[in-house]
Design a protein around this motif. Structure first.
Motif, PDB file in Angstrom:
ATOM      1  N   PRO A  51       0.841  -1.244  -0.043  1.00  0.00           N
ATOM      2  CA  PRO A  51      -0.171   0.098  -0.061  1.00  0.00           C
ATOM      3  C   PRO A  51       0.796   1.230   0.022  1.00  0.00           C
ATOM      4  CG  PRO A  51      -1.013  -1.488   1.553  1.00  0.00           C
ATOM      5  CD  PRO A  51       0.415  -2.128   1.279  1.00  0.00           C
ATOM      6  N   VAL A  52       1.956   1.265   0.660  1.00  0.00           N
ATOM      7  CA  VAL A  52       2.815   2.420   0.900  1.00  0.00           C
ATOM      8  C   VAL A  52       4.285   2.028   0.791  1.00  0.00           C
ATOM      9  CG1 VAL A  52       3.274   4.265   2.533  1.00  0.00           C
ATOM     10  CG2 VAL A  52       1.070   3.829   2.143  1.00  0.00           C
ATOM     11  N   GLU A  53       4.628   3.040  -0.062  1.00  0.00           N
ATOM     12  CA  GLU A  53       6.399   3.222  -0.099  1.00  0.00           C
ATOM     13  C   GLU A  53       6.925   4.078   0.712  1.00  0.00           C
ATOM     14  OE1 GLU A  53       7.984   2.647  -4.073  1.00  0.00           O
ATOM     15  OE2 GLU A  53      10.066   2.692  -3.308  1.00  0.00           O
ATOM     16  N   LEU A  54       7.511   4.167   1.681  1.00  0.00           N
ATOM     17  CA  LEU A  54       8.108   4.975   2.545  1.00  0.00           C
ATOM     18  C   LEU A  54       9.387   5.550   2.164  1.00  0.00           C
ATOM     19  CD1 LEU A  54       6.908   6.559   5.258  1.00  0.00           C
ATOM     20  CD2 LEU A  54       8.513   5.245   6.602  1.00  0.00           C
ATOM     21  N   ALA A  55       9.575   6.909   1.773  1.00  0.00           N
ATOM     22  CA  ALA A  55      10.627   7.443   1.391  1.00  0.00           C
ATOM     23  C   ALA A  55      11.693   7.874   2.422  1.00  0.00           C
ATOM     24  CB  ALA A  55      10.387   8.702   0.457  1.00  0.00           C
ATOM     25  N   SER A  56      11.119   8.508   3.442  1.00  0.00           N
ATOM     26  CA  SER A  56      11.895   8.835   4.568  1.00  0.00           C
ATOM     27  C   SER A  56      10.972   9.001   6.008  1.00  0.00           C
ATOM     28  CB  SER A  56      12.418  10.390   4.303  1.00  0.00           C
ATOM     29  OG  SER A  56      11.293  11.325   4.187  1.00  0.00           O
ATOM     30  N   PHE A  57      11.676   8.871   7.205  1.00  0.00           N
ATOM     31  CA  PHE A  57      11.055   9.017   8.422  1.00  0.00           C
ATOM     32  C   PHE A  57      12.063   9.496   9.168  1.00  0.00           C
ATOM     33  CE2 PHE A  57       9.208   6.418  11.925  1.00  0.00           C
ATOM     34  CZ  PHE A  57       8.421   7.446  12.514  1.00  0.00           C
ATOM     35  N   LEU A  64       6.008   3.875  12.713  1.00  0.00           N
ATOM     36  CA  LEU A  64       4.588   3.990  12.059  1.00  0.00           C
ATOM     37  C   LEU A  64       3.967   2.596  11.826  1.00  0.00           C
ATOM     38  CD1 LEU A  64       5.695   6.565   9.577  1.00  0.00           C
ATOM     39  CD2 LEU A  64       4.743   6.975  11.746  1.00  0.00           C
ATOM     40  N   LYS A  65       2.751   2.574  12.101  1.00  0.00           N
ATOM     41  CA  LYS A  65       1.796   1.579  11.725  1.00  0.00           C
ATOM     42  C   LYS A  65       1.069   1.839  10.489  1.00  0.00           C
ATOM     43  CE  LYS A  65      -1.562  -1.952  13.457  1.00  0.00           C
ATOM     44  NZ  LYS A  65      -2.245  -2.469  14.699  1.00  0.00           N
ATOM     45  N   GLN A  66       1.353   1.575   9.220  1.00  0.00           N
ATOM     46  CA  GLN A  66       0.610   2.010   8.029  1.00  0.00           C
ATOM     47  C   GLN A  66      -0.513   0.997   7.814  1.00  0.00           C
ATOM     48  OE1 GLN A  66       0.475   0.265   4.648  1.00  0.00           O
ATOM     49  NE2 GLN A  66      -1.100   1.828   4.455  1.00  0.00           N
ATOM     50  N   ILE A  67      -1.759   1.347   7.757  1.00  0.00           N
ATOM     51  CA  ILE A  67      -2.873   0.490   7.639  1.00  0.00           C
ATOM     52  C   ILE A  67      -3.710   0.846   6.535  1.00  0.00           C
ATOM     53  CG2 ILE A  67      -5.008  -0.067   8.985  1.00  0.00           C
ATOM     54  CD1 ILE A  67      -3.860   1.380  11.494  1.00  0.00           C
ATOM     55  N   ASP A  68      -4.193  -0.136   5.848  1.00  0.00           N
ATOM     56  CA  ASP A  68      -4.948   0.389   4.328  1.00  0.00           C
ATOM     57  C   ASP A  68      -6.374   0.107   4.843  1.00  0.00           C
ATOM     58  OD1 ASP A  68      -4.079  -2.865   2.654  1.00  0.00           O
ATOM     59  OD2 ASP A  68      -5.749  -2.605   4.230  1.00  0.00           O
ATOM     60  N   ASN A 126      -5.222  -4.269   6.444  1.00  0.00           N
ATOM     61  CA  ASN A 126      -4.079  -4.914   6.665  1.00  0.00           C
ATOM     62  C   ASN A 126      -3.049  -3.720   6.964  1.00  0.00           C
ATOM     63  OD1 ASN A 126      -4.884  -7.291   5.308  1.00  0.00           O
ATOM     64  ND2 ASN A 126      -4.811  -6.185   3.466  1.00  0.00           N
ATOM     65  N   PHE A 127      -1.705  -4.049   7.650  1.00  0.00           N
ATOM     66  CA  PHE A 127      -0.921  -3.118   8.184  1.00  0.00           C
ATOM     67  C   PHE A 127       0.459  -3.568   8.003  1.00  0.00           C
ATOM     68  CE2 PHE A 127       0.407  -5.402  11.915  1.00  0.00           C
ATOM     69  CZ  PHE A 127      -0.688  -6.224  12.277  1.00  0.00           C
ATOM     70  N   GLU A 128       1.390  -2.550   8.020  1.00  0.00           N
ATOM     71  CA  GLU A 128       2.844  -2.765   8.009  1.00  0.00           C
ATOM     72  C   GLU A 128       3.596  -1.841   8.921  1.00  0.00           C
ATOM     73  OE1 GLU A 128       4.776  -2.017   4.373  1.00  0.00           O
ATOM     74  OE2 GLU A 128       6.625  -3.385   4.718  1.00  0.00           O
ATOM     75  N   TYR A 129       4.575  -2.111   9.574  1.00  0.00           N
ATOM     76  CA  TYR A 129       5.409  -1.636  10.481  1.00  0.00           C
ATOM     77  C   TYR A 129       6.604  -0.678   9.928  1.00  0.00           C
ATOM     78  CZ  TYR A 129       2.997  -2.950  14.445  1.00  0.00           C
ATOM     79  OH  TYR A 129       1.821  -3.499  15.520  1.00  0.00           O
ATOM     80  N   HIS A 130       6.958   0.659  10.040  1.00  0.00           N
ATOM     81  CA  HIS A 130       8.124   1.376   9.780  1.00  0.00           C
ATOM     82  C   HIS A 130       8.816   1.877  10.885  1.00  0.00           C
ATOM     83  CE1 HIS A 130       6.898   1.089   5.463  1.00  0.00           C
ATOM     84  NE2 HIS A 130       5.686   1.101   5.812  1.00  0.00           N
ATOM     85  N   ASN A 131       9.820   1.467  11.071  1.00  0.00           N
ATOM     86  CA  ASN A 131      10.643   1.771  12.432  1.00  0.00           C
ATOM     87  C   ASN A 131      11.584   3.079  12.159  1.00  0.00           C
ATOM     88  OD1 ASN A 131      10.105  -0.297  14.670  1.00  0.00           O
ATOM     89  ND2 ASN A 131      10.561  -1.457  12.850  1.00  0.00           N
TER      90      ASN A 131
END
Length: 619
Positions: free
Chosen positions: A427-433, A503-507, A511-516
């Motif tokens: 669902p999401v491609e994270l570029a920066s955090f 971040l817990k990205q949720i669609d 469904n979800f995916e973690y980004h630390n």
């Protein structure tokens, strides 16, 4: 070394603990424990017991990880060895025991029925969760020497133990379960109901000298040897309550499914220079299985056989398949299998390829564990990964089971394989955090490159060293987007300390995916005394006041009316340590009007801070 009679010795013992406390036992090296007691009393039921780590009491949470235990020097008596033993009363929470390496060596005299050694022993009704541990029992003599023993089966279930490595001198000496003794690995799994993703080769297949660097000093680093494939990429991420980010020497571990499965044991293996090859002589139609330490890996089902040939198979666990295209955020598992004919030819034969599915190595093929496995498919490359062909068979799909397998039928050439899926891109491609600290506020910023079906982000925080994540906010996503989107959130008024964020990205489907966040956030001590204007102001009836202390101080914070009379005491001459503080006030008992609040803070060095501010209560 202990020479007393009728005794028990320990590397570590937990002998107390409240139901409300959390214990962490980690990054310890325990070795050279031994008992030299050898009198007539020190035999049978009174023989000495040597424990690496024993949990004797304690009802709270326990996290035991990254410990190296080597009981290799006990020889010449009937001493009973236990690498890790749990013998306390059951509490409310399962003990998380993960990423430990246990080695037992030496030899015992006699064959007393009581002279038994265990890599791990559960001797009480305690709840446990065993993940990604090595229990290597190389000991000889005595009655029996086992990798694991569960003599009390209360609170044991099919989800308790998985992704471990069990090694013993004899393949039929894996474990005891309840009243059953000397179970081989197949019988162990049948009776204990678990360990479907575990491995259990005997010591002849992977000698301790091939696997470990030096058992005499508990240097249980994994050697660069083919034996390392029995642990590399065979572990699992335990669960959200225990995220182990490093091994016992500080090396990084995978912490998400997309990063791939971690190594079993206390030492993380980044790469191995050689592989293990298995062969099968194909002499007719039928199923030819490839296993690793008793763990099913893949199968080839041959049809239309015409001429004998030999198949060679190699499994690369925890390794990204070669040359995966990085465009469009593709979905591929974190392993690949190499299958080729080492002699003879396929002739007119065709085959079905089956790859057994283990959730720990699924990579980003599924967004979450437990998601619809019917979307899983085989991917095949005929040119070393330069081009990958999803669904290469006449029919392609997934067959559920324990374990289930992904398959492709009617194939007529060999090469390399992995698992992909029919789900769309993540669902999401994270570029920066990133994070920026302003006093006791943390400014979080992140950017996405693309978004599909993105409901939003839970922001979660925990104190460094803690295992408990707390949701602090939800930020709505942009649904679908093919251009960068920027997000931010300020986490305000934190106490002094070190924090981790994710971040817990949720669609929209749940469904979800973690980004630390890659770095630790440090909220330090204020540089000077200060007190804020209350907020909100005017207010009715609740408001809050922040104050800063650069040193430990006695603090008084009181409210006065227009006549100078004290009407409320918020802080009454209390000793506060240096840091940031927030006081919540509810002044519903006061009448509308103007009030003053005054702080008097006297530091331990004699420095005094006095300030008065005005507030307005409107009802």
């Amino acid at each position: 070394t202990d020479t007393a009679s009728s005794h028990e010795i320990f590397g570590i013992i937990q002998s107390s603990g409240s139901a409300f406390l959390t214990s962490n036992i980690y990054n310890n090296k325990i070795y050279n424990l031994q008992s030299n007691a050898n009198t007539a009393l020190d035999t049978g039921t009174t023989a000495p017991v040597v424990n690496g780590i024993r949990i004797a009491t304690g009802l709270g949470r326990l996290y035991m990880y990254n410990n190296a235990i080597s009981l290799a020097s006990q020889v010449g008596n009937q001493a009973r060895l236990r690498g890790i033993v749990v013998s306390n009363t059951a509490g409310a929470f399962p003990f998380r025991i993960a990423f430990n390496s246990v080695y037992l060596g030496g030899f015992a005299t006699g064959s007393s029925i009581n002279t038994i050694s265990f890599g791990f022993l559960k001797a009480s009704a305690s709840k446990v969760k065993l993940r990604s541990n090595i229990f290597y029992n190389d000991r000889t003599g005595g009655n029996r020497n086992l990798s694991i023993g569960v003599t009390n089966v209360t609170n044991w279930s099919d989800s308790v133990s998985n992704n471990n490595l069990f090694v013993s001198q004899l393949a039929n000496n894996i474990g005891d379960y309840n009243t059953l003794t000397n179970l081989n690995f197949t019988d162990w799994k049948t009776n204990s109901l678990g360990d479907i993703g575990s491995l259990a080769p005997d010591a002849v297949v992977i000698p301790s000298g091939s696997l470990f660097t030096d058992v005499s000093t508990a240097n249980l680093n994994i050697n660069n040897h083919p034996a390392g494939w029995y642990v590399k990429g065979q572990g699992s991420i335990v669960d959200d309550s225990l995220v182990v980010t490093t091994d016992y020497v500080g090396g990084s571990r995978p912490t998400t499914l997309a990063q791939g499965p971690p190594t079993i044991g206390c030492y993380e293996v980044s790469s191995l220079s050689s592989s293990i090859s298995f062969t099968q002589n194909v002499t007719g139609n039928g199923t030819y299985d490839f296993t690793l330490g008793g763990k099913p890996i893949s199968s080839v089902v041959v049809s239309n056989f015409s001429t004998p040939f030999q198949l060679a198979f190699r499994h690369f666990s925890g390794v990204t398949p070669p040359n995966i295209p990085m465009v469009g955020n593709p979905r591929y598992a974190q392993f690949f299998d190499s299958l080729y004919i080492s002699s003879g030819s396929l002739g007119t034969a065709t085959y079905e390829f089956r790859k057994y599915y283990y959730e720990s190595e699924i990579g980003n093929v599924l967004d979450t564990i437990g998601q619809d496995t019917t979307t899983l498919r085989i991917a095949k490359s005929n040119n070393g990964g330069l081009e990958w062909i999803p669904e290469p068979g006449m029919t392609n799909g997934y067959t559920p089971g324990y374990p289930g397998y992904v398959y492709a039928t009617d194939l007529n050439s060999f090469s390399i394989f992995t698992i992909t899926g029919t789900l769309g891109p993540l669902p999401v491609e994270l570029a920066s955090f990133t994070a920026f600290v302003d006093k006791n506020n943390v400014d979080l910023k992140w950017t996405t490159s693309t978004e599909i079906n993105n409901s939003g982000f839970d922001i979660e925080r925990k104190l460094t060293g803690s295992n408990e994540w707390t949701k602090v906010a939800f930020i709505e996503g942009n649904g679908n987007s093919n251009e960068p989107k920027n997000y931010s959130f300020v986490d305000k008024n934190l106490a002094t300390g070190k924090y981790n964020y994710r971040l817990k990205q949720i669609d929209y489907n749940g469904n979800f995916e973690y980004h630390n966040l890659n770095s630790e956030v440090n909220v330090g001590i204020p540089s000077k005394f200060d007190i804020s204007q209350n907020y909100p102001n005017p207010f009715n009836p609740a408001t809050r006041i922040n104050y800063d202390l650069p040193i430990d101080s006695k603090v008084s914070l009181k409210l006065y009316d227009m006549l100078g009379r004290e009407v409320y005491s918020a802080v009454n001459n209390e000793l506060n340590t240096a840091g940031y503080y927030t006081v919540q006030l509810n002044l519903g008992s006061l009448s509308s009007g103007t009030y003053f609040y005054r702080i008097i803070a006297t530091g331990i060095n004699g420095q005094e801070f006095v300030t008065t501010k005005k507030m307005q209560l409107l009802k």
